[in-house]
Design an enzyme around this catalytic site. Structure first.
Site, PDB file in Angstrom:
ATOM      1  N   SER A 143       3.055  -8.750   1.035  1.00  0.00           N
ATOM      2  CA  SER A 143       1.994  -7.858   1.523  1.00  0.00           C
ATOM      3  C   SER A 143       2.573  -7.056   2.688  1.00  0.00           C
ATOM      4  CB  SER A 143       0.806  -8.681   2.030  1.00  0.00           C
ATOM      5  OG  SER A 143      -0.065  -7.864   2.801  1.00  0.00           O
ATOM      6  N   TYR A 155      -2.349 -15.857   7.142  1.00  0.00           N
ATOM      7  CA  TYR A 155      -1.998 -15.040   5.965  1.00  0.00           C
ATOM      8  C   TYR A 155      -0.722 -14.240   6.232  1.00  0.00           C
ATOM      9  CZ  TYR A 155      -2.321 -11.644   2.184  1.00  0.00           C
ATOM     10  OH  TYR A 155      -2.044 -10.852   1.089  1.00  0.00           O
TER      11      TYR A 155
END
Ligand SMILES: NC(=O)c1ccc[n+]([C@@H]2O[C@H](COP(=O)([O-])OP(=O)(O)OC[C@H]3O[C@@H](n4cnc5c(N)ncnc54)[C@H](OP(=O)(O)O)[C@@H]3O)[C@@H](O)[C@H]2O)c1
Length: 264
Positions: A143, A155
């Site tokens: 990401s 995350y």
């Protein structure tokens, strides 16, 4: 069918929705047989049936929770022993903006397990076979938040792991015909946002890509042998500058004495 025309089997994790489902569609369209992995077996079966009909490929389904150690080992065994496997797309992932002080510790652990540990173990399971056969590849979905910690460290930390792990793996397979790619999607319109507790419609639409466009661009990057693909990045030179600057910076991080500014 000759070996060159036989694409082999692509294993796609997280194929029950979003980006993974698009990968499954595109790879079947390119001539791969598929192994689709996720928890929701009904959705995998539905997609498998559609792809078998549309592309006349063999598509099998493995229902597995990649946060569960036994399930991960079951998938590892299945794919490590399958000599037809030529591509692994480690796409399954869990998002969320939790900050550490208030995060649910078990949910954080599940995120770390799916986003990093399963990805590592599945890579380890297929890599020796790919190297022995000297063909195929591994695609790891990271990401852009690998490079930004403002939405919470858990995350972001998992995705930074995916980028570092994949860059090192790319180096490890240099000189072979095995390709390794990290894909860094920016905001992409999938169920991911709602599951993470954010309304995707609250994000300016000019920075939100469709999963179709994201995957199509990532597959162009894969065909070009890119180690790191950022589909939204218009100016590729910026990535080279960033990664190059990091390398130069690293060159100044070892010394036999602390820097003068730390002298007591
Ligand atoms: N959407 C974005 O804006 C965005 C941006 C950057 C990166 N990404 C990354 O892209 C990847 C795909 O996400 P997406 O956007 O397509 O989201 P999505 O639609 O929510 O898909 C996530 C996939 O992961 C699977 N998954 C989640 N937990 C799992 C578990 N415990 N075991 C097995 N499979 C599991 C889900 O399947 P089941 O629920 O059926 O198990 C689903 O197929 C993720 O790695 C995500 O971090 C997404």
């Amino acid at each position: 069918m000759s070996a060159e025309n036989n694409k082999g089997t692509a294993v796609v994790t997280g194929a029950s929705s979003g980006i993974g489902a698009v990968y499954a569609d595109r790879l079947a369209g390119q001539g791969y047989d598929l192994v689709l992995v996720a928890r929701r077996a009904d959705r995998l079966e539905e997609l498998a049936e559609k792809l078998r009909y549309a592309y006349k490929r063999k598509v099998s389904v493995v229902a597995a929770d990649l946060a569960d150690d036994n399930d991960v080992r079951r998938v590892e065994q299945a794919i490590a022993g399958d000599e037809s496997v030529t591509l692994l797309v480690n796409n399954a992932g869990i998002g969320g903006q939790a900050v550490v002080a208030t995060a649910d510790a078990d949910a954080a652990e599940r995120m770390i397990k799916v986003n990093t540990i399963a990805l590592t173990r599945l890579t380890r399971a297929v890599l020796p076979g790919l190297l022995a056969r000297d063909r195929g590849g591994i695609v790891n979905i990271a990401s852009v938040l690998a490079f930004d910690t403002s939405f919470g460290g858990i995350y972001s930390g998992t995705k930074a792991y995916v980028v570092n792990f994949t860059e090192a793996l790319h180096r490890e397979v240099a000189g072979t015909n095995v390709t390794v790619q990290a894909v860094l999607p920016g905001a992409t319109r999938t169920d991911f946002w709602e599951l993470a507790g954010t309304d995707i419609d609250s994000v300016p639409k000019e920075i939100v890509m469709t999963a179709d466009d994201m995957v199509d661009a990532a597959l162009v990057g894969l065909a070009r042998g890119e180690a790191v693909t950022v589909p939204a990045l218009a100016d590729a030179a910026k990535l080279d500058t960033f990664l190059g600057a990091r390398q130069v910076f690293f060159g100044s991080l070892h010394a036999d004495k602390p820097a003068a500014r730390y002298a007591g």
